[in-house]
Design an enzyme around this catalytic site. Structure first.
Site, mmCIF file in Angstrom:
data_model
loop_
_atom_site.group_PDB
_atom_site.id
_atom_site.type_symbol
_atom_site.label_atom_id
_atom_site.label_comp_id
_atom_site.label_asym_id
_atom_site.label_seq_id
_atom_site.Cartn_x
_atom_site.Cartn_y
_atom_site.Cartn_z
ATOM 1 N N LYS A 41 43.949 42.061 41.399
ATOM 2 C CA LYS A 41 44.208 40.947 40.473
ATOM 3 C C LYS A 41 43.019 39.986 40.456
ATOM 4 C CE LYS A 41 46.637 38.817 44.319
ATOM 5 N NZ LYS A 41 47.934 38.674 44.988
ATOM 6 N N ARG A 140 58.493 32.335 46.371
ATOM 7 C CA ARG A 140 57.581 32.336 45.233
ATOM 8 C C ARG A 140 58.224 33.295 44.228
ATOM 9 N NH1 ARG A 140 51.303 34.319 45.554
ATOM 10 N NH2 ARG A 140 52.405 36.313 45.539
ATOM 11 N N TYR A 263 21.545 14.428 44.419
ATOM 12 C CA TYR A 263 22.504 13.462 43.855
ATOM 13 C C TYR A 263 23.045 12.504 44.915
ATOM 14 C CZ TYR A 263 23.112 15.635 39.255
ATOM 15 O OH TYR A 263 22.938 16.103 37.983
ATOM 16 N N MET A 316 25.592 21.437 40.186
ATOM 17 C CA MET A 316 26.204 22.474 39.354
ATOM 18 C C MET A 316 25.392 23.777 39.364
ATOM 19 S SD MET A 316 27.230 22.321 35.324
ATOM 20 C CE MET A 316 28.329 20.922 35.520
HETATM 21 C C1 PLP Z 1 47.798 39.151 46.267
HETATM 22 C C2 PLP Z 1 48.923 39.995 46.693
HETATM 23 C C3 PLP Z 1 48.707 41.040 47.588
HETATM 24 C C4 PLP Z 1 47.394 41.234 48.330
HETATM 25 O O1 PLP Z 1 47.287 40.235 49.313
HETATM 26 P P1 PLP Z 1 46.059 40.149 50.343
HETATM 27 O O2 PLP Z 1 46.445 39.030 51.243
HETATM 28 O O3 PLP Z 1 44.851 39.820 49.531
HETATM 29 O O4 PLP Z 1 45.948 41.437 51.030
HETATM 30 C C5 PLP Z 1 49.778 41.893 47.841
HETATM 31 N N1 PLP Z 1 50.985 41.694 47.264
HETATM 32 C C6 PLP Z 1 51.226 40.685 46.410
HETATM 33 C C7 PLP Z 1 52.577 40.517 45.823
HETATM 34 C C8 PLP Z 1 50.216 39.788 46.106
HETATM 35 O O5 PLP Z 1 50.474 38.756 45.292
#
Ligand code: PLP
Length: 372
Positions: A41, A140, A263, A316
């Site tokens: 992702k 979540r 800066y 930046m």
């Molecule tokens: C992001 C995610 C993972 C991977 O997690 P890592 O800590 O990067 O290994 C696995 N399962 C779900 C549902 C996630 O959101």
């Protein structure tokens, strides 16, 4: 100042695909032969989902997880039709066509999503199969406990969903001592026992390190594949660094004692100094918290074989390095290197988690993929 070779001002993010494949194999061995579903992702944590996906496919990976349908579409184009691509956010009304077009599997996180999906596939031949994601205590995304009964008893619904994976997600897997791990494991076993007999998945990278009882049929590492360490004993994590940020030296100058640098005049020269202005800043993912001020030098970059402190505020586009004591000649275009084996310490010094640092690196840098 001589300019010995050609170079660009644009910072480069190097992604070591050999290390990535090695990490895949390492995590697979840690998971004792269970299957690996790679979490790619957020553009593979900023490293480029297309190339990273293909490299993992080459290493043997046939299951992938993305967050959104659009990410899945890009990944699908890159890895071809054979692998499973699960969308963690599940189906959303606007994205249905992408799920069908790119053969993406929704991760069902609620009864609403389940019913929406069943309605959407009513007249569709060969609709993608689905995963059920149960919330086992993280609170979540995921099917909440009060909806478990419906999934466990509504045969028509379960049949229509054509489930091929039941999963949950750990909240504290990086901390082996945390009691929530056991709690979630217990919940997951209880709930999954009431679901169709399909492969189960609970562990992200941290879950792999928790040991065999967390592995089930499929583990879903992300950060570990990209070389990130996440447990309280990082020395026991055998993954290799994958990412480095290379910032080319654009200018070298001298600074007189008493003058300030950068800066807000945050750094004052306590002696005559030589500095290098390198081309990478917070727009390239170099955290402002790595700035060096009169109060504190926070970090250093690697330049050749030496380390050179960051002085003044990271801006930046540019960052300033103290090369007064550099043992040798610094030429224009020379690369100052951030992260790599310093990812964890530099993340900590940024008051950021390594995931966060990594996902910011891909925005502007040119990505160069390295095969050793
Ligand atoms: C992001 C995610 C993972 C991977 O997690 P890592 O800590 O990067 O290994 C696995 N399962 C779900 C549902 C996630 O959101």
């Amino acid at each position: 100042m001589v300019q010995a070779r050609t170079y660009s001002s644009r910072p480069v993010l190097t992604v070591n695909l050999t290390a990535l494949a090695d990490n895949y194999k390492y995590l697979a061995s840690k998971a004792g032969g269970t299957r690996i579903g790679a979490s790619v992702k957020a553009d593979a944590y900023g490293l480029g989902a297309g190339v990273v996906g293909r490299a993992l496919y080459g290493a043997g990976c046939r299951i992938f997880f993305v967050a959104h349908a659009g990410e899945g579409k890009i990944l699908r184009t890159s890895i071809g039709p054979k692998a499973s691509v699960y969308v963690l956010s599940g189906n959303t009304p606007q994205d249905t066509a992408i799920f069908f077009g790119s053969k993406l599997k929704p991760v069902i996180n609620s009864l609403t999503q389940a019913r929406d999906w069943v309605r959407a596939i009513k007249d569709v031949n060969h609709a993608p199969r689905t995963a059920l994601h149960f919330d086992t205590g993280m609170n979540r995304l995921g099917i909440p406990s009060e909806e478990v009964d419906v999934f466990a008893t509504d045969q028509a619904l379960i049949e229509a969903l054509d489930v091929d994976l039941v999963m949950s997600h750990l909240a504290c897997s990086g901390d082996a001592q945390h009691p929530l791990n056991e709690t979630q494991l217990g919940q997951f076993k209880k709930i999954s026992a009431r679901m169709p007999m399909v492969p189960l998945s609970l562990a992200n990278t941290g879950g792999i390190y928790l040991g065999a009882k967390y592995h089930f049929k499929l583990v879903r590492p992300g950060i570990g594949l990209y070389g990130g360490k996440i447990t309280k004993n990082p020395d026991n994590e055998g993954v290799k660094p994958v990412v480095e940020l290379h910032a080319p030296v654009l200018q070298i100058k001298t600074v007189k004692r008493g003058e300030t640098i950068g800066y807000n005049a945050a750094f004052t020269a306590k002696k005559d100094m030589k500095i290098a202005i390198v081309s990478a800043g917070y727009a390239d993912g170099l955290p402002v918290n790595l700035s060096g001020s009169d109060k504190r030098i926070v970090t250093s970059a690697r330049l050749g074989k030496a380390r050179v402190p960051v002085v003044g505020r990271v801006s930046m586009d540019y960052t300033i390095l103290d090369i007064t004591d550099y043992p040798g000649f610094v030429e224009l275009g020379a690369k100052a290197v951030f992260f790599g084996e310093d990812l964890e310490t530099q993340s900590a010094h940024s008051q950021m988690i390594n995931y966060e640092v990594m996902t910011h690196l891909g925005a502007r840098c040119r990505k160069i993929y390295v095969n050793e």
